[in-house]
Write a protein that holds these residues in place. Structure first.
Motif, PDB file in Angstrom:
ATOM      1  N   ILE A 127      96.464   0.543 -25.754  1.00  0.00           N
ATOM      2  CA  ILE A 127      95.768   1.790 -26.171  1.00  0.00           C
ATOM      3  C   ILE A 127      94.738   1.467 -27.103  1.00  0.00           C
ATOM      4  CG2 ILE A 127      97.182   2.910 -27.813  1.00  0.00           C
ATOM      5  CD1 ILE A 127      95.291   4.620 -24.833  1.00  0.00           C
ATOM      6  N   GLN A 128      95.083   0.406 -28.117  1.00  0.00           N
ATOM      7  CA  GLN A 128      94.186   0.465 -29.301  1.00  0.00           C
ATOM      8  C   GLN A 128      92.892  -0.169 -28.848  1.00  0.00           C
ATOM      9  OE1 GLN A 128      97.515  -0.522 -28.962  1.00  0.00           O
ATOM     10  NE2 GLN A 128      98.171  -1.450 -31.018  1.00  0.00           N
ATOM     11  N   PHE A 129      93.175  -0.930 -27.696  1.00  0.00           N
ATOM     12  CA  PHE A 129      91.987  -1.790 -27.222  1.00  0.00           C
ATOM     13  C   PHE A 129      90.607  -0.801 -26.728  1.00  0.00           C
ATOM     14  CE2 PHE A 129      89.372  -3.538 -23.609  1.00  0.00           C
ATOM     15  CZ  PHE A 129      88.827  -4.667 -24.321  1.00  0.00           C
ATOM     16  N   HIS A 130      91.270   0.371 -25.988  1.00  0.00           N
ATOM     17  CA  HIS A 130      90.658   1.481 -25.274  1.00  0.00           C
ATOM     18  C   HIS A 130      90.035   2.171 -26.451  1.00  0.00           C
ATOM     19  CE1 HIS A 130      92.124   0.699 -21.229  1.00  0.00           C
ATOM     20  NE2 HIS A 130      93.498   0.399 -21.789  1.00  0.00           N
ATOM     21  N   ILE A 131      90.648   2.380 -27.438  1.00  0.00           N
ATOM     22  CA  ILE A 131      90.151   3.160 -28.590  1.00  0.00           C
ATOM     23  C   ILE A 131      88.909   2.565 -29.293  1.00  0.00           C
ATOM     24  CG2 ILE A 131      90.618   4.248 -30.858  1.00  0.00           C
ATOM     25  CD1 ILE A 131      93.407   4.876 -29.864  1.00  0.00           C
ATOM     26  N   PHE A 132      89.305   1.405 -29.718  1.00  0.00           N
ATOM     27  CA  PHE A 132      88.478   0.363 -30.494  1.00  0.00           C
ATOM     28  C   PHE A 132      86.958   0.107 -29.515  1.00  0.00           C
ATOM     29  CE2 PHE A 132      91.936  -1.668 -32.961  1.00  0.00           C
ATOM     30  CZ  PHE A 132      91.897  -0.547 -33.782  1.00  0.00           C
ATOM     31  N   LEU A 133      87.246  -0.073 -28.377  1.00  0.00           N
ATOM     32  CA  LEU A 133      85.775  -0.262 -27.449  1.00  0.00           C
ATOM     33  C   LEU A 133      85.231   0.859 -27.265  1.00  0.00           C
ATOM     34  CD1 LEU A 133      84.549  -2.143 -25.296  1.00  0.00           C
ATOM     35  CD2 LEU A 133      85.895  -1.235 -23.598  1.00  0.00           C
ATOM     36  N   GLY A 134      85.864   2.070 -27.333  1.00  0.00           N
ATOM     37  CA  GLY A 134      85.171   3.277 -27.217  1.00  0.00           C
ATOM     38  C   GLY A 134      84.423   3.598 -28.523  1.00  0.00           C
ATOM     39  N   LEU A 135      84.819   3.214 -29.681  1.00  0.00           N
ATOM     40  CA  LEU A 135      84.343   3.432 -31.210  1.00  0.00           C
ATOM     41  C   LEU A 135      82.930   2.573 -31.158  1.00  0.00           C
ATOM     42  CD1 LEU A 135      87.336   3.622 -33.475  1.00  0.00           C
ATOM     43  CD2 LEU A 135      85.716   5.308 -32.896  1.00  0.00           C
ATOM     44  N   LEU A 136      83.097   1.157 -30.568  1.00  0.00           N
ATOM     45  CA  LEU A 136      82.037  -0.024 -30.773  1.00  0.00           C
ATOM     46  C   LEU A 136      80.877   0.520 -29.788  1.00  0.00           C
ATOM     47  CD1 LEU A 136      84.014  -3.340 -30.599  1.00  0.00           C
ATOM     48  CD2 LEU A 136      83.021  -2.085 -32.538  1.00  0.00           C
ATOM     49  N   TYR A 137      81.604   1.277 -28.652  1.00  0.00           N
ATOM     50  CA  TYR A 137      80.235   1.729 -27.736  1.00  0.00           C
ATOM     51  C   TYR A 137      79.578   3.060 -28.420  1.00  0.00           C
ATOM     52  CZ  TYR A 137      78.133   2.851 -23.318  1.00  0.00           C
ATOM     53  OH  TYR A 137      77.177   3.260 -22.429  1.00  0.00           O
ATOM     54  N   ILE A 138      80.242   3.839 -29.063  1.00  0.00           N
ATOM     55  CA  ILE A 138      79.568   4.965 -29.630  1.00  0.00           C
ATOM     56  C   ILE A 138      78.762   4.460 -30.835  1.00  0.00           C
ATOM     57  CG2 ILE A 138      80.139   6.862 -31.199  1.00  0.00           C
ATOM     58  CD1 ILE A 138      82.586   7.404 -29.527  1.00  0.00           C
ATOM     59  N   MET A 139      78.995   3.411 -31.597  1.00  0.00           N
ATOM     60  CA  MET A 139      78.370   2.720 -32.459  1.00  0.00           C
ATOM     61  C   MET A 139      76.996   2.315 -31.967  1.00  0.00           C
ATOM     62  SD  MET A 139      81.077   0.952 -35.183  1.00  0.00           S
ATOM     63  CE  MET A 139      82.350   2.011 -35.847  1.00  0.00           C
ATOM     64  N   GLY A 140      77.452   1.584 -30.666  1.00  0.00           N
ATOM     65  CA  GLY A 140      76.335   0.804 -29.975  1.00  0.00           C
ATOM     66  C   GLY A 140      75.186   1.862 -29.686  1.00  0.00           C
ATOM     67  N   LEU A 141      75.765   3.202 -28.994  1.00  0.00           N
ATOM     68  CA  LEU A 141      74.780   4.373 -28.651  1.00  0.00           C
ATOM     69  C   LEU A 141      73.839   4.742 -29.994  1.00  0.00           C
ATOM     70  CD1 LEU A 141      76.998   6.235 -26.190  1.00  0.00           C
ATOM     71  CD2 LEU A 141      74.896   4.937 -25.655  1.00  0.00           C
ATOM     72  N   ILE A 142      74.449   4.933 -30.868  1.00  0.00           N
ATOM     73  CA  ILE A 142      73.762   5.481 -32.176  1.00  0.00           C
ATOM     74  C   ILE A 142      72.545   4.609 -32.623  1.00  0.00           C
ATOM     75  CG2 ILE A 142      74.336   6.297 -34.500  1.00  0.00           C
ATOM     76  CD1 ILE A 142      76.924   7.144 -33.792  1.00  0.00           C
ATOM     77  N   TRP A 143      73.239   3.189 -32.828  1.00  0.00           N
ATOM     78  CA  TRP A 143      72.068   2.321 -32.987  1.00  0.00           C
ATOM     79  C   TRP A 143      71.153   1.937 -32.179  1.00  0.00           C
ATOM     80  CZ3 TRP A 143      70.565   1.003 -37.643  1.00  0.00           C
ATOM     81  CH2 TRP A 143      69.832  -0.151 -37.791  1.00  0.00           C
ATOM     82  N   SER A 144      71.511   2.114 -30.772  1.00  0.00           N
ATOM     83  CA  SER A 144      70.591   2.077 -29.905  1.00  0.00           C
ATOM     84  C   SER A 144      69.572   3.053 -29.825  1.00  0.00           C
ATOM     85  CB  SER A 144      71.062   1.876 -28.272  1.00  0.00           C
ATOM     86  OG  SER A 144      71.723   0.631 -28.352  1.00  0.00           O
TER      87      SER A 144
END
Length: 216
Positions: free
Chosen positions: A176-193
């Motif tokens: 489950i950690q992988f799903h959480i971390f992937l989600g966090l990285l994706y959100i960071m990517g959205l913000i910076w994009s």
């Protein structure tokens, strides 16, 4: 442990050598170190995918882990800001995730994620360099062109490509950690994009209203 210390020594030695120069700039030196790490990570991961040589996993792990630890050290020493806190969280997630590359079930997705993430960072290092060096109109034009390139590459990887990992690999087997971390990285990517798109939009608007300006 020896490899970790070796690469930490390497990053620090590179930094100290630049510090001895009269033209030393702390942020530009850290930027160069980030570029070296990103390029090294992409090349090492590509070599692993081509050769399937599992000895390369050690180098991939220690090169990246040492870099993230070294960068965290400098981020903590720097003036505290939201962006610095975000980077520290990002680096901690990356360090934790890197441990999984030694498990065959999870290795390919993590390596794919790492290589593409670092690939998307490379244009940003050039953008930062040209921003700091933009003293003429020509250099400013190069900076604007690099921002546009960075926006395209970063958005393509972080927003468009990352979700395909969900379908390319059976991540239902992942913790489950992988799903959480992937989600966090994706959100960071959205913000910076979103921030990059805003900068690119302004550049294009300025270009339209000032035809004499050149992007390259």
């Amino acid at each position: 442990m020896f490899q970790l210390l070796f690469y930490l020594f390497f990053w620090n030695r590179y930094y100290q050598k630049h510090k001895e120069k009269s033209t030393f700039n702390h942020k530009l030196t850290i930027n160069k170190i980030g570029l070296i790490h990103a390029f090294s990570s992409v090349v090492l991961t590509l070599l692993f995918f081509i050769t399937d040589n599992y000895w390369l996993l050690d180098d991939i792990y220690y090169v990246s882990t040492s870099y993230f630890l070294y960068d965290i050290y400098h981020l903590i020493k720097s003036k505290q800001s939201i962006s610095n806190y975000t980077l520290i969280i990002h680096h901690c997630i990356a360090i934790y995730s890197l441990d999984w590359i030694f498990y065959p079930t999870w290795a390919m997705a993590i390596l794919d994620l790492l290589a593409m993430a670092e690939l998307s960072n490379i244009p940003g290092y050039f953008t930062y360099y040209f921003k700091k060096k933009s003293n003429t109109k020509k250099q400013e034009s190069i900076t604007n062109f690099m921002i546009l390139c960075q926006t395209i590459v970063y958005f393509s990887v972080r927003v468009v490509y990352f979700p395909t990992i969900l379908f390319t690999y059976d991540i239902s087997k992942y913790p489950i950690q992988f799903h959480i971390f992937l989600g966090l990285l994706y959100i960071m990517g959205l913000i910076w994009s979103w921030k990059l798109i805003g900068q690119s939009r302004q550049i294009i608007i300025n270009k339209c209203y000032n035809p004499q300006l050149k992007l390259n």
